[in-house]
Design an enzyme around this catalytic site. Structure first.
Site, PDB file in Angstrom:
ATOM      1  N   SER A  20     -10.198  -1.151   7.040  1.00 10.07           N
ATOM      2  CA  SER A  20      -9.729  -0.707   5.551  1.00 10.07           C
ATOM      3  C   SER A  20      -8.705  -1.916   5.144  1.00 10.07           C
ATOM      4  O   SER A  20      -8.250  -1.853   3.795  1.00 10.07           O
ATOM      5  CB  SER A  20      -8.666   0.380   5.860  1.00 10.07           C
ATOM      6  N   LYS A  29       0.754  -1.170   0.135  1.00  8.86           N
ATOM      7  CA  LYS A  29       0.071  -0.045   0.197  1.00  8.86           C
ATOM      8  C   LYS A  29       0.921   1.202   0.247  1.00  8.86           C
ATOM      9  O   LYS A  29       1.880   1.321   0.770  1.00  8.86           O
ATOM     10  CB  LYS A  29      -0.769   0.023   1.209  1.00  8.86           C
ATOM     11  N   SER A  69      -9.877   1.422   2.806  1.00  6.03           N
ATOM     12  CA  SER A  69      -9.060   2.177   2.234  1.00  6.03           C
ATOM     13  C   SER A  69      -8.143   1.674   1.279  1.00  6.03           C
ATOM     14  O   SER A  69      -7.403   1.964   0.419  1.00  6.03           O
ATOM     15  CB  SER A  69      -8.281   3.353   3.003  1.00  6.03           C
TER      16      SER A  69
END
Lengths: 100, 530
Positions: free
Chosen positions: B188, B89, B164
């Protein structure tokens, strides 16, 4: 609690150092008040005697051994600075007058 | 052969590397090819680092060759992730690379050091394919709040992958990587795992060091793995978990090597369930929940009962207060963490004529932050401001105690784990929730109480609803990751023969079309037709 007025929103935006357009502030006023209404649900609970939780694991006084270790190089640290002069980061002037 | 490699699980790739049937370079090239071909349609990656990945793969192959000369023991001693492609990420620092956190304010920033988890993965010999897309500063449940465009869900390109960590989930689902890392502050990891049909775990708060990770809400943030099955996810957690002196919140709790030895046999995995007590929290079947999602969860419970688990309805009475509590605590912590973006030391910088430094801050932050980040910084600033601290922040911290006690009491009563939906709905269409922040926040209603209590939770696929994946969430007491992986592995064994198990994301072929619409174009078209 009363909702946020337009001038409240402007005040909080200034505290948060967020420059926004009039349209952004208008939209935020509605959105923030809608979200704040959800917060009111918490008033249903009597929490007078309940201690607050700031963290969930019971770690206290976690200290690193006091042993010097290498730091990042000056070049690595300065590499991302938007304005530099030699070994210095140029910061905006915070005192009025002669600073330009 | 090249396209087949991407369909393998990480441990299958590891076996081929050891037997000499493939190389890390071949694995990297196969995955790079798919990721590069499909990124037009999926936008799962903010960076695909072909050069860096191939360099790491060649180094991994050199180590493999040397181990092969040293004999079988040396090959066995190699880390399970040696030579395996991994996605990160884009809020995880990799020295010399970008780390935008999905924000304009960090455009152009180059990380001066590796995150702890990156050091660990380097030592393991893993290969970094690139950085995955995400909601700005990890604030969002659909990846639509990325400053670099939305991500499409490979099951239906008109829908969101969740957020997310949407890019990390979509990249694993679409076979761009077998493994990726994300962060979970309110759901997330688990919610995008559910929406993309992959496995995702949020470990116990303190399990994984956050040194080198862009902070959102520091009492909630945790790093965790995505994978296409339970054993792969456990191996990735094992690779990154454990105490690190540079993150004082990382706990000195042993990381069990059994994470690497979950049962291979389905029967053995299922046998673990016999006599276990599982709780079904009634408050997680919320009003407004998709009835078909609820059916999938109840079917899953039936499977667990048939395998010998005792499932009983339980109550977590303060669940309903989780959303309000979370949306005070998380924005308050975010407003403090994001104060560092001042345009002086790094990141976007606007210096106006006139030398008023406040005006410079206003311009830098006004331009650098997107709408959702501004909303949360505003909420947090307000909740912490003079006169409102007790009414909002302190009150929320007290309710947080009540939420945590609900879980503590359930686990103290002998319940081994909780079984719940991960998300109240399957993947939704672009734009479905962006006009109402509260509707978006509700997407995390079933996941955020777990963060409030600091507990581990895992989402595993449990079927489809109208062709889209549904996630089953298992929640355990602190430090029970191994137990949760065993439970998840048992569920995987139970459903090994289910027809939905063998299905690939339905729109992978469409994602191959280099002339098709991008996720942003799909979102715009849906907005136009709404």
């Amino acid at each position: 609690m009363a909702g946020l007025s337009r001038s409240d929103v402007e005040h909080v935006a200034h505290l948060a150092r967020l420059g926004m357009t009039a349209e952004e502030l208008d939209r935020l006023q509605g959105e923030l008040n809608h979200i704040l209404e959800q917060y009111m649900k918490l008033a249903e609970l009597d929490t007078e005697t309940i201690p607050p939780t700031a963290q969930t694991i019971e770690l206290e006084n976690i200290l690193r051994d006091d042993v010097p270790t290498p730091s990042l190089s000056q070049a690595a640290v300065l590499g991302n600075a938007p304005a530099r002069e030699g070994e210095f980061v140029i910061v905006p002037p915070i005192l009025g007058g002669d600073a330009g | 052969m090249d396209t087949d490699l991407t369909r393998l699980l990480a441990r299958e790739m590891a076996a081929l590397l050891r037997s000499g049937e493939t190389t890390s370079r071949a694995l990297a090239e196969a995955h790079l090819e798919v990721a590069q071909r499909q990124n037009h349609a999926l936008n799962a990656w903010l960076v695909i680092d072909r050069e860096g990945a191939l360099r790491q793969a060649d180094a991994a192959d050199a180590v493999l060759a040397s181990a092969r000369r040293d004999g079988p023991a040396a090959l066995v001693a190699l880390h399970p992730l040696h030579g395996i492609p991994v996605g990160l990420k884009d809020l995880i620092c990799v020295e010399g690379g970008q780390c935008t956190a999905g924000s304009r304010i960090l455009a152009g920033y180059r990380a001066p050091y590796d995150a702890h988890i990156v050091e660990r993965l380097r030592a393991a010999g893993a290969v970094f394919l690139g950085k995955t897309n995400m909601d700005e500063f990890a604030m969002g449940s659909s990846n639509e709040y990325s400053a670099y465009g939305p991500v499409s869900n490979p099951w239906d390109l008109d829908t969101v992958p969740g957020g997310s960590s949407g890019g990390s989930a979509a990249a694993v689902a679409a076979y761009h990587v077998p493994l990726s890392l994300g962060t979970d502050t309110g759901g997330s990891i688990r919610q995008p795992a559910a929406l993309c049909g992959v496995v995702g775990m949020k470990p116990t708060y303190g399990r994984v060091s956050r040194y080198g990770i862009v902070a959102f809400a520091s009492s909630l943030d945790q790093i965790g793995p995505f994978a296409r099955d339970v054993r792969d996810a456990a191996a990735l957690l094992h690779a990154v978990a454990g105490r690190d002196a540079r993150d004082s919140t990382s706990a000195p709790v042993p990381v069990e090597d059994e994470l690497l030895h979950l049962p291979d046999g389905d029967d053995e995995a299922v046998a673990w369930l016999r006599g276990k007590r599982l709780g079904l929290p009634r408050e997680y079947f919320v009003a407004g929940m998709d009835p078909d999602v609820e059916r999938r969860i109840h079917e899953s419970v039936t499977f667990l009962v048939d395998a010998g688990a005792a499932v009983e309805e339980v109550s977590l009475p303060h669940t309903d207060y989780g959303l309000a509590t979370y949306y005070i605590v998380a924005p308050a912590e975010a407003s403090a963490n994001l104060a560092r973006y001042d345009g002086v030391r790094y990141g976007l910088s606007r210096r106006l004529e006139g030398g008023d430094f406040i005006a410079d801050y206003l311009a830098t932050r006004g331009e650098g932050f997107g709408a959702e980040v501004k909303r949360r910084v505003m909420l947090g600033t307000y909740a912490l401001s003079a006169g409102y601290y007790d009414a909002f922040y302190l009150k929320a911290q007290k309710v947080r105690t009540l939420i945590k006690r609900d879980f503590d009491e359930i686990f103290a009563s002998g319940i081994d784990a909780l079984v719940a939906p991960t998300s109240p709905s399957v993947a939704f269409r672009f734009g479905a929730k962006t006009s109402d922040p509260v509707a978006m926040y509700l997407a995390d209603a079933c996941t955020l109480p777990v963060n409030m209590a600091g507990l581990p939770g895992i989402s595993i696929p449990c079927g489809l609803s109208e062709g889209l994946p549904v996630g089953l969430q298992l929640i355990g007491p602190a430090w029970s990751e191994l137990m949760l992986f065993r439970a998840a592995r048992a569920f995987e064994g139970l459903t090994a023969a289910a027809t939905w198990r063998g299905l690939e994301p339905a729109q992978l072929a469409e994602a191959d079309d280099p002339a098709g619409p991008t996720p942003a174009e799909r979102a715009a078209a849906l907005a136009g037709s709404a």
